[in-house]
Design a protein around this motif. Structure first.
Motif, short mmCIF file in Angstrom:
data_model
loop_
_atom_site.label_atom_id
_atom_site.label_comp_id
_atom_site.label_asym_id
_atom_site.label_seq_id
_atom_site.Cartn_x
_atom_site.Cartn_y
_atom_site.Cartn_z
N GLU A 272 0.81 -1.21 0.00
CA GLU A 272 0.00 0.00 0.00
C GLU A 272 0.85 1.28 0.00
OE1 GLU A 272 -3.39 0.13 0.26
OE2 GLU A 272 -3.73 -2.03 0.33
N VAL A 273 2.17 1.11 0.14
CA VAL A 273 3.05 2.27 0.32
C VAL A 273 3.29 3.02 -1.00
CG1 VAL A 273 5.43 2.94 0.89
CG2 VAL A 273 4.23 1.26 2.31
N ASP A 274 3.26 4.34 -0.94
CA ASP A 274 3.63 5.17 -2.10
C ASP A 274 5.15 5.37 -2.07
OD1 ASP A 274 4.24 7.21 -3.89
OD2 ASP A 274 2.40 8.34 -3.47
N TRP A 275 5.86 4.48 -2.78
CA TRP A 275 7.33 4.46 -2.70
C TRP A 275 7.95 5.69 -3.34
CZ3 TRP A 275 9.42 1.15 0.54
CH2 TRP A 275 8.70 0.00 0.89
N GLY A 276 7.37 6.16 -4.43
CA GLY A 276 7.95 7.31 -5.12
C GLY A 276 7.97 8.53 -4.21
N GLU A 277 6.88 8.69 -3.47
CA GLU A 277 6.79 9.86 -2.59
C GLU A 277 7.85 9.82 -1.49
OE1 GLU A 277 2.82 11.42 -1.06
OE2 GLU A 277 3.70 10.57 0.77
N ILE A 278 8.05 8.65 -0.89
CA ILE A 278 9.07 8.57 0.18
C ILE A 278 10.43 8.87 -0.40
CG2 ILE A 278 10.24 7.07 1.83
CD1 ILE A 278 7.85 5.48 2.08
N LYS A 279 10.70 8.33 -1.56
CA LYS A 279 12.02 8.53 -2.16
C LYS A 279 12.26 10.02 -2.33
CE LYS A 279 14.90 6.94 -5.90
NZ LYS A 279 14.80 7.54 -7.23
N SER A 280 11.26 10.71 -2.85
CA SER A 280 11.44 12.13 -3.09
C SER A 280 11.52 12.90 -1.77
CB SER A 280 10.35 12.61 -4.04
OG SER A 280 9.67 13.71 -3.51
N ARG A 281 10.69 12.55 -0.81
CA ARG A 281 10.74 13.28 0.48
C ARG A 281 12.08 13.09 1.18
NH1 ARG A 281 6.57 15.78 2.61
NH2 ARG A 281 7.17 15.45 4.77
N LYS A 282 12.66 11.90 1.05
CA LYS A 282 13.95 11.67 1.70
C LYS A 282 15.08 12.46 1.06
CE LYS A 282 15.33 7.88 3.40
NZ LYS A 282 15.66 6.50 3.82
N SER A 283 14.82 12.96 -0.16
CA SER A 283 15.89 13.69 -0.86
C SER A 283 15.84 15.19 -0.60
CB SER A 283 15.79 13.43 -2.36
OG SER A 283 14.67 14.14 -2.87
N TYR A 284 14.88 15.63 0.22
CA TYR A 284 14.65 17.07 0.35
C TYR A 284 15.88 17.83 0.83
CZ TYR A 284 11.98 21.35 1.42
OH TYR A 284 11.50 22.64 1.45
#
Ligand SMILES: Cc1cc2nc3c(=O)[nH]c(=O)nc-3n(C[C@H](O)[C@H](O)[C@H](O)COP(=O)(O)OP(=O)(O)OC[C@H]3O[C@@H](n4cnc5c(N)ncnc54)[C@H](O)[C@@H]3O)c2cc1C
Ligand SMILES: Cc1cc2nc3c(=O)[nH]c(=O)nc-3n(C[C@H](O)[C@H](O)[C@H](O)COP(=O)(O)OP(=O)(O)OC[C@H]3O[C@@H](n4cnc5c(N)ncnc54)[C@H](O)[C@@H]3O)c2cc1C
Ligand code: SF4
Ligand code: SF4
Ligand code: FES
Lengths: 302, 482
Positions: A272-284
């Protein structure tokens, strides 16, 4: 790890809770060990966290008075000795600074246990998949699964032999252990997902999967288990500040809903996880993290 | 009414100067200004102003002492009812509390009670090293055998702790964060409340014998039940309303969209504005939209300017008269160059291909029929959508009580929105021996109401412990509501 102590009789039988909390925790490093060049283990004096920690929970640590707060999983807890174990990979400024502390010194701030404990029951057969330093997070969960009566199959992977940590500890709590290295320098050459796939395609009955490691690995495991319809849990590691539900910085999207990882997780259903979003948020803060690391390196060279 | 002498204006750092630093904006009265302003008080017989102060400071008395230049005596008078006057003089919404009921309000020039309070408190700090309210130890040292735990070190917790310690109890505060003060530290920026003032007040509470333990999350590290049966006679919950509300609109998790709490915590608690000397990073913003118009929103806009943002805009769905922030803070923000887009509501955040915020789609609103709160409900105007360019959006639309305590304490009665239910007279919750007050009970309110609640709970706890142990009850004190 200990189960619930939310019980008066139990609490009274122990040293009075008041004496215990008011004695506080020194967070002295009783043992420091390098598990490999870049992964450090601390056993810390913290009777308070040790007595209430459950599998899946973490602490927030601040290594210096001007330091950042970072979350680290409670990899082991010994309520009798009053200690907790944290295992961290040196990746940036804060973990570099933490690694500079030596045995006998104290970590200034350790707060916890935080997060929702992993939901453990007797599922039947549990498959535990760990990659890199994620093996440190996987250990308490694996141990709890074993104690709850599960058959535990464990797959551990690392880039190369010298980065594989906790092999013996994990073997001791698994019914069967599979090992992989990306470069073939030890055990089987390949990725953990290769083994996951084979197990699922064979007749082995698997009731639940726990996968913890670098994000691409967790996502890959989720992709392998999805067609088989096997419930797969992962432990997410977004950027956090307080770890108590106050800032919302640790937001992730799971099943289309926003969740705060520090209070609603860190365990979530991988499918159920939105992986793309986490990847981008971790790069902030990548740019700032780079600046910080360079600054520390310069200091060290002086 | 004859011509009224206008209020002494508050000296301030000029806007162009102050947006480049984090020093205090309001500089405080000089002795002459304080005396001259205090002389404006008419010493009304009925003292209407006192009824506007949640802790019932003897306002005409401390003003008269100030007018005579007896500043230390004025401080002693203040401190009888308010242990944190330097803080309240700065952050109380006086225009809605003591000053709105001042008889001179009708002339538009009420006595500047808060500013004088601030002056007197600062004067005392500078001239008496704390000796003005002589504290020669607890009232009743035999009470030290009874231990009370306070959860949270915000204004509510600090007040309960101070009051109980003065009575003679053994008091310990447990705070989840690594530093004390609650919103006073992580929420309100230092240009409104300098940190040395906060530190001074916390040190004062410590000097009364209160022990403070940081990094302890009650509900997780230990539970309330364990504390109540593990050595504490009573526990006070002052955990505030710290959980941020989000908008639940598309794009809310893009990089560049933050809650007001995250923004302020990074800067005020972690000092990210001084990165890399302090290690918590901050992304320097260029174009910032702050959604909401309360105190938190104003603080977010003004910190954004101070960390170098070029353009900062408040986006608020109602009109100017409904803005909940203190009038003074709205004015300060305006003078510093914050823009206001009123009757406007965001409907979606727009990101680039990497998930970074680049814009915000908004819709224009108009005011319709009054809603539950009595304010006219904003309704969207169809087809009025437009896009504003932003790289940072800060959501400051409100906070609710953190669920940690209620979800780990069985039998604790709470309201629909998560506030803890208490007996207003004693502060006691549905669990005997467990007390609560401040934002955890009322939802987001004010510093002085949290302190008022703390004073009531301290009396409630004292009474509870005395009754439990068959000790003589204290002399009935004046209650706060008269
Ligand atoms: C619940 C949870 C449990 C974790 N457990 C462990 C563990 O047991 N062992 C371990 O080695 N690591 C663990 N991590 C990751 C660990 O927190 C990060 O590696 C650490 O914060 C890096 O900080 P740094 O300053 O050294 O690196 P930086 O250079 O600042 O960052 C490197 C990367 O770490 C992540 N990161 C940076 N700051 C934070 C922050 N404040 N909070 C979270 N992540 C951040 C980002 O993805 C970043 O790209 C966990 C993370 C979470 C959320
Ligand atoms: C940005 C901002 C600006 C404001 N400006 C003003 C103003 O100008 N004037 C004014 O009067 N009011 C203002 N307010 C409101 C005011 O600050 C609050 O009403 C007041 O601080 C509430 O006090 P409290 O003691 O109830 O809680 P808080 O100040 O919120 O303190 C609660 C403390 O409890 C701790 N805590 C929470 N859970 C736990 C737990 N489980 N275990 C241990 N500790 C825990 C928290 O970390 C925190 O430190 C503002 C609020 C904000 C957010
Ligand atoms: S404490 Fe606040 S309300 Fe009371 S007199 Fe002072 S400024 Fe006014
Ligand atoms: S109401 Fe105003 S003028 Fe009258 S006593 Fe109070 S402060 Fe003074
Ligand atoms: S880390 Fe702040 S809400 Fe989770």
């Amino acid at each position: 790890m200990k189960t619930d102590v939310h019980d008066c009789a139990l609490a009274a039988a122990e040293r009075s809770v008041r004496e215990l909390i008011e004695a506080g925790a020194s967070n002295r490093i009783l043992r420091k060990e390098y598990l490999c060049d870049t992964v450090v283990l601390f056993e810390l004096d913290n009777p308070l966290v040790a007595r209430s920690a459950r599998a899946g929970e973490f602490v927030v640590v601040r290594p210096a008075l001007q330091g950042e707060r970072i979350p680290l999983t409670i990899s082991d807890a010994d309520p009798k000795r009053g200690t907790i174990t944290i295992i961290f990979q040196i990746v940036g400024r804060t973990t570099m600074e933490l690694a500079r502390l030596e045995q006998g010194e104290c970590v200034p701030d350790v707060c916890g246990p935080l997060g929702k404990p992993t939901e453990i029951e007797n599922f039947g057969t549990a498959l535990c998949v760990g990659g890199g330093v994620g093996i440190a997070f996987l250990r308490p969960i694996t141990k709890a699964l074993k104690l709850a009566g599960n058959d535990v199959l464990t797959i551990l992977g690392a880039r190369e032999r010298k980065l594989l940590i906790l092999e013996n500890e994990m073997r001791a709590i698994s019914d069967e252990l599979f090992l992989t290295t990306d470069d073939g320098s030890y055990a089987r050459k390949g990725l953990v997902t290769d083994v996951v796939k084979e197990l699922l395609e064979s007749d082995t009955k698997i009731d639940i999967v726990f996968a913890i490691g670098p994000m691409p690995m967790m996502k890959a495991v989720a992709d392998v288990t999805r067609p088989f319809g096997i419930k797969t849990m992962v432990s997410l590691d977004p950027i956090m500040i307080d770890g108590t539900g106050m800032c919302g910085g640790c937001r992730v999207t799971v099943g289309g809903k926003t969740q705060f990882t520090c209070v609603d997780g860190p365990d979530f259903d991988a499918h159920e996880v939105d992986w793309g979003e986490i990847k981008s948020r971790k790069s902030y803060y990548l740019e700032e993290e780079r600046v910080a690391k360079e600054m520390l390196a310069k200091e060290a060279n002086r | 009414m004859s011509r009224v002498k206008p209020r002494e204006p508050m000296p301030q750092q000029p806007p162009a100067e102050r947006i480049k630093n984090f020093y205090e904006v309001a500089l405080g009265y000089t002795e002459e200004q304080a005396v001259s302003e205090a002389k404006r008080c008419l010493a009304c017989k009925k003292k209407p102003c006192i009824s506007g102060c949640p802790v019932m400071i003897e306002i005409p008395e401390f003003l008269a002492l100030t007018a005579e230049g007896k500043f230390l005596e004025a401080a002693a008078s203040l401190k009888r009812n308010n242990s944190l006057p330097a803080i309240c003089g700065r952050v109380c919404p006086q225009e809605e509390q003591c000053e709105v009921v001042c008889v001179l309000e009708k002339t538009g020039q009420p006595v500047a009670i808060g500013r004088i309070e601030r002056f007197v408190a600062d004067y005392e700090a500078a001239h008496s090293n704390g000796s003005i309210v002589p504290y020669d130890g607890p009232n009743d040292p035999t009470l030290a055998q009874y231990h009370v735990a306070i959860v949270g070190s915000g204004p509510a917790g600090l007040t309960v702790a101070g009051d109980l310690a003065k009575m003679g109890y053994s008091v310990s505060i447990f705070e989840a964060l690594h530093n004390t003060g609650g919103v006073l530290r992580y929420g309100i920026p230092e240009f409104r409340l300098p940190r040395d003032i906060l530190d001074r007040e916390v040190d004062y509470v410590r000097s009364l014998g209160v022990k403070i333990f940081t990094n302890v999350v009650i509900g997780k590290t230990v539970t309330i039940e364990e504390m109540l049966c593990g050595g504490y006679e009573a526990v006070f919950v002052g955990t505030g309303a710290g959980a941020p509300q989000m908008m639940r609109i598309p794009g809310e998790n893009l990089n560049g969209v933050l809650s007001g709490n995250e923004w302020l915590t990074r800067i005020n608690l972690m000092r990210a504005n001084r990165f890399p000397d302090y290690h918590t990073p901050l992304k320097s913003p260029t174009k910032v939209a702050v959604i909401g118009a309360g105190n938190t929103a104003m603080d977010c806009t003004r910190t954004a300017l101070r960390v170098g943002a070029e353009e900062v805009t408040i986006v608020y769905r109602r009109s100017r008269t409904e803005m909940p922030a203190r009038a003074e803070e709205i004015e300060n923000a305006e003078h510093e160059g914050v823009k206001f887009k009123l009757l406007t509501n965001p409907v979606r955040f727009i990101g680039d291909e990497n998930g970074w915020l680049v814009g915000m789609e908004c819709i224009k609103m108009e005011l319709g029929e009054p809603d539950d709160s009595g304010r006219r409900r904003p309704v969207p105007i169809p087809g009025s959508e437009f896009i504003i360019d932003v790289d940072t959006a800060i959501i400051a639309i409100g906070q609710t009580p953190n669920p940690l305590i209620r979800s780990t304490t069985s039998g604790l009665e709470t309201t629909r929105w998560g506030g803890i239910v208490i007996d207003e007279k004693t502060g006691m919750t549905s669990i005997p021996g467990l007390f609560a007050g401040g934002d955890a009970v009322t939802g987001a309110a004010t510093v002085i109401t949290a302190m008022g609640a703390g004073r009531i709970a301290a009396q409630g706890i004292d009474r509870y412990i005395r009754e439990k142990h068959g000790l003589p009850l204290p002399e009935p004190e004046e209650t706060l509501d008269g």
